[in-house]
Write an enzyme that holds these catalytic residues in place. Structure first.
Site, mmCIF file in Angstrom:
data_model
loop_
_atom_site.group_PDB
_atom_site.id
_atom_site.type_symbol
_atom_site.label_atom_id
_atom_site.label_comp_id
_atom_site.label_asym_id
_atom_site.label_seq_id
_atom_site.Cartn_x
_atom_site.Cartn_y
_atom_site.Cartn_z
ATOM 1 N N HIS A 8 0.854 -1.194 0.000
ATOM 2 C CA HIS A 8 0.000 0.000 0.000
ATOM 3 C C HIS A 8 0.888 1.241 0.000
ATOM 4 O O HIS A 8 1.995 1.226 0.546
ATOM 5 C CB HIS A 8 -0.884 0.043 1.253
ATOM 6 C CG HIS A 8 -1.764 -1.152 1.457
ATOM 7 N ND1 HIS A 8 -2.815 -1.447 0.613
ATOM 8 C CD2 HIS A 8 -1.773 -2.132 2.408
ATOM 9 C CE1 HIS A 8 -3.425 -2.547 1.054
ATOM 10 N NE2 HIS A 8 -2.809 -2.979 2.133
ATOM 11 N N ARG A 71 -3.393 3.251 0.571
ATOM 12 C CA ARG A 71 -3.234 2.831 1.975
ATOM 13 C C ARG A 71 -4.564 2.287 2.507
ATOM 14 O O ARG A 71 -5.599 2.969 2.455
ATOM 15 C CB ARG A 71 -2.793 4.042 2.799
ATOM 16 C CG ARG A 71 -2.428 3.683 4.203
ATOM 17 C CD ARG A 71 -1.814 4.859 4.947
ATOM 18 N NE ARG A 71 -1.287 4.399 6.226
ATOM 19 C CZ ARG A 71 -0.647 5.157 7.093
ATOM 20 N NH1 ARG A 71 -0.423 6.433 6.816
ATOM 21 N NH2 ARG A 71 -0.204 4.665 8.224
ATOM 22 N N ALA A 72 -4.527 1.073 3.048
ATOM 23 C CA ALA A 72 -5.778 0.394 3.419
ATOM 24 C C ALA A 72 -6.496 1.120 4.549
ATOM 25 O O ALA A 72 -7.716 1.312 4.516
ATOM 26 C CB ALA A 72 -5.477 -1.052 3.819
ATOM 27 N N HIS A 178 -9.986 -6.805 1.722
ATOM 28 C CA HIS A 178 -9.173 -6.072 2.706
ATOM 29 C C HIS A 178 -10.040 -5.027 3.398
ATOM 30 O O HIS A 178 -10.502 -4.084 2.764
ATOM 31 C CB HIS A 178 -7.997 -5.393 2.000
ATOM 32 C CG HIS A 178 -6.833 -5.071 2.910
ATOM 33 N ND1 HIS A 178 -6.979 -4.374 4.087
ATOM 34 C CD2 HIS A 178 -5.517 -5.366 2.806
ATOM 35 C CE1 HIS A 178 -5.780 -4.253 4.656
ATOM 36 N NE2 HIS A 178 -4.888 -4.851 3.916
ATOM 37 N N HIS A 223 -2.990 -11.174 4.771
ATOM 38 C CA HIS A 223 -2.532 -11.500 6.126
ATOM 39 C C HIS A 223 -2.594 -13.002 6.353
ATOM 40 O O HIS A 223 -3.106 -13.472 7.387
ATOM 41 C CB HIS A 223 -3.352 -10.736 7.179
ATOM 42 C CG HIS A 223 -3.668 -9.329 6.767
ATOM 43 N ND1 HIS A 223 -4.913 -8.930 6.372
ATOM 44 C CD2 HIS A 223 -2.870 -8.251 6.599
ATOM 45 C CE1 HIS A 223 -4.879 -7.657 6.001
ATOM 46 N NE2 HIS A 223 -3.656 -7.213 6.134
ATOM 47 N N GLU A 284 3.241 -6.753 2.615
ATOM 48 C CA GLU A 284 2.552 -5.541 3.088
ATOM 49 C C GLU A 284 3.556 -4.530 3.652
ATOM 50 O O GLU A 284 3.260 -3.817 4.611
ATOM 51 C CB GLU A 284 1.438 -5.848 4.094
ATOM 52 C CG GLU A 284 0.416 -4.717 4.164
ATOM 53 C CD GLU A 284 -0.846 -5.010 4.972
ATOM 54 O OE1 GLU A 284 -0.969 -6.065 5.584
ATOM 55 O OE2 GLU A 284 -1.734 -4.122 4.945
#
Lengths: 341, 341
Positions: A8, A71-72, A178, A223, A284
């Site tokens: 991200h 960016r999450a 996500h 993840h 990540e």
């Protein structure tokens, strides 16, 4: 080649966050709504943000390419209405497109969607089309909980999501499932909400016939799949109790797990339990866990090292680092081939 | 001795569920509220329910004793108000007490609490006192989300919970942190909500100073700790980023994980990553996953087999099967010693 399917733009120039803060102030009625055109970030600022951060670490670790999305935690689809999300998604997606244009050898863009709680998912399709057709995006991030920790949308198996799935299938673009920022005090964003989102999404798929309706739809569960590989026996047993086919047939043509698991025993379990064809390399980086593990002297998120130390064959490593990504992200494969890679 | 610290009365005589359905109908205004005295279950019915189910399987697997609590999915604290929860908890706790009285060698009772969303936690103390003082309960189940999947209560580190913790500390009774039925369509109860609850509770503890305030409070995180051991590196890294002490000092005097992980690689990871002193044997039998694993020919929830096959020393196995439970549940230890065990 080493493809990191989960990065991200966490290090964007400060002007981006400042613009977003103005937008949030406007949502709260505390300021006028800023115009998108008021955000000015130069190519040099983007170059600096990337070269000093993601690209620096990619070079240190020998990653060749990152699938790069906004960016999450900043997607925050729960803030404001559809217009707010739409403007913000367009800005963030343009930023990642510019990164990919400045560093085409190193970054392929993935889009955030202009989701908004309660709004029909067809409202995301225009941005998806723009990102795929004009920006060359190879994937999208799909937030299964645009409410930000209240889980007020229907499960991913619900027809609510089908218009979006139809567009993803049309473009042959996978979705990373996500979540974003938690605004529920019970859920720490990166320590609970992210992992819960992964587990929840997987179980929604398991307890449904989603992939019968969309046999070519592909989800990447980030993840390391949340709690799923650790509890693979539980999920196999639940599938059996729910009279579903074996997970291999029921889900594993459509569901993939990344390697964002930040210690060796976790990666060992993942690569032992989940078929190699369903594992995609990812770190990540630069993300939630930026420190150095005092037990190893390496960065927690240096997942390449764990994968290489997990005793896999060279062929299995190739699939995890490159082969699977080229298959799961056909638009990435086409882009690489056009570059002669 | 083999102590299973996580069993629920999932096989209670049908009259129990029928009474509960009448209570739920009354909550909905569709029927008069049943009286507790209208529920009649004989000792013989209880004996039959236990001997043909839990005790039969315990004998097959060589488990000596189960810490036995009301069925988790039936706690359903989100249904009705405090009076409804209070009556239901009293009934269910009496059932487990009767099981423990009929089979004192094999079952030690643990209590559900009469939690109700938004109600102060001091309201649970009277039932706790009754269960400990009159029924000899050795533990309680604490639901961190009495809303049933909406997560509307404060995190476990909030002072909202402190009156209850004070009573737990006074009695030196540990709490298993166990959610109940999900009434949120996003969360499959046993495939997502349970595991999410475990991960969420652990992170709430990590991101707090709860055990500085209650240094002798003990939480058992069931289902192998949700996603936590698989992501132990992530949690170590998050603790570091949050400037907490190492997890060993910060949490592991107070937090324990059970072995309800239903395949060998999961138990191998758990016993490899988490200190042996923090692992308690459990199966949650007869529970969410009742089938036979076609890959092994054994029940998914036959966790004794996984622990014994995980390459631990006899001393480590002793701690997991018995030693740790005697330390974490001192009232169980006292009960066993009074029996000469």
């Amino acid at each position: 080649m080493i493809i990191d399917c989960h990065g991200h733009f966490t290090t964007a120039p400060a002007a981006l966050e400042q613009w977003r803060m103005r937008q949030i102030d406007a949502v709260r009625g505390a300021a006028p709504m800023p115009r998108a055109s008021e955000l000015r970030i130069s190519d040099d600022e983007i170059r600096e943000a990337i070269e000093n951060n993601q690209l620096r670490v990619m070079r240190e670790r020998g990653h060749d390419l990152t699938i790069f999305s906004p960016r999450a935690i900043f997607m925050a689809h729960h803030i404001g209405d559809y217009a707010v999300s739409s403007t913000w998604a367009a800005i963030c997606n343009e930023m990642c497109f510019r990164v990919s244009s400045l560093f085409p050898q190193h970054f392929a863009p993935a889009a955030m969607l202009p989701q908004s709680p309660g709004v029909e998912t067809s409202s995301c399709i225009a941005e998806l089309r723009r990102c795929v057709e004009e920006y060359g995006n190879v994937a999208v991030n799909l937030n299964p909980d645009p409410s930000g920790g209240h889980w007020a949308s229907p499960p991913l198996s619900d027809r609510y999501w089908y218009p979006l799935y139809e567009a993803l299938v049309e473009y042959d673009v996978p979705a990373m499932i996500h979540v974003s920022q938690s605004c529920n005090a019970c859920f720490h964003t990166t320590g609970a909400h992210y992992l819960n989102g992964d587990t929840t999404a997987f179980m929604q798929c398991l307890d449904s016939e989603l992939f019968r309706d969309f046999p070519t739809l592909r989800f990447v569960i980030p993840h390391g799949g949340g709690a799923v590989p650790y509890h693979w026996g539980r999920f196999r047993g639940l599938a059996q109790a729910l009279r579903k086919p074996r997970l291999q047939e029921h889900l594993l043509k459509n569901v993939f797990f990344d390697t964002c698991v930040y210690h060796q025993p976790g990666i060992d379990l993942l690569t032992h339990v989940i078929p190699i064809d369903n594992i995609l390399f990812a770190s990540e980086m630069i993300g939630a866990v930026r420190g150095i593990d005092p037990d190893t002297g390496r960065n927690f998120d240096d997942t390449r090292h764990y994968v290489e130390a997990s005793g896999l064959s060279p062929e299995a490593c190739f699939q995890i680092f490159e082969g699977n990504a080229r298959r799961v992200y056909p638009r990435l494969d086409a882009k690489l081939k056009a570059q002669g890679r």
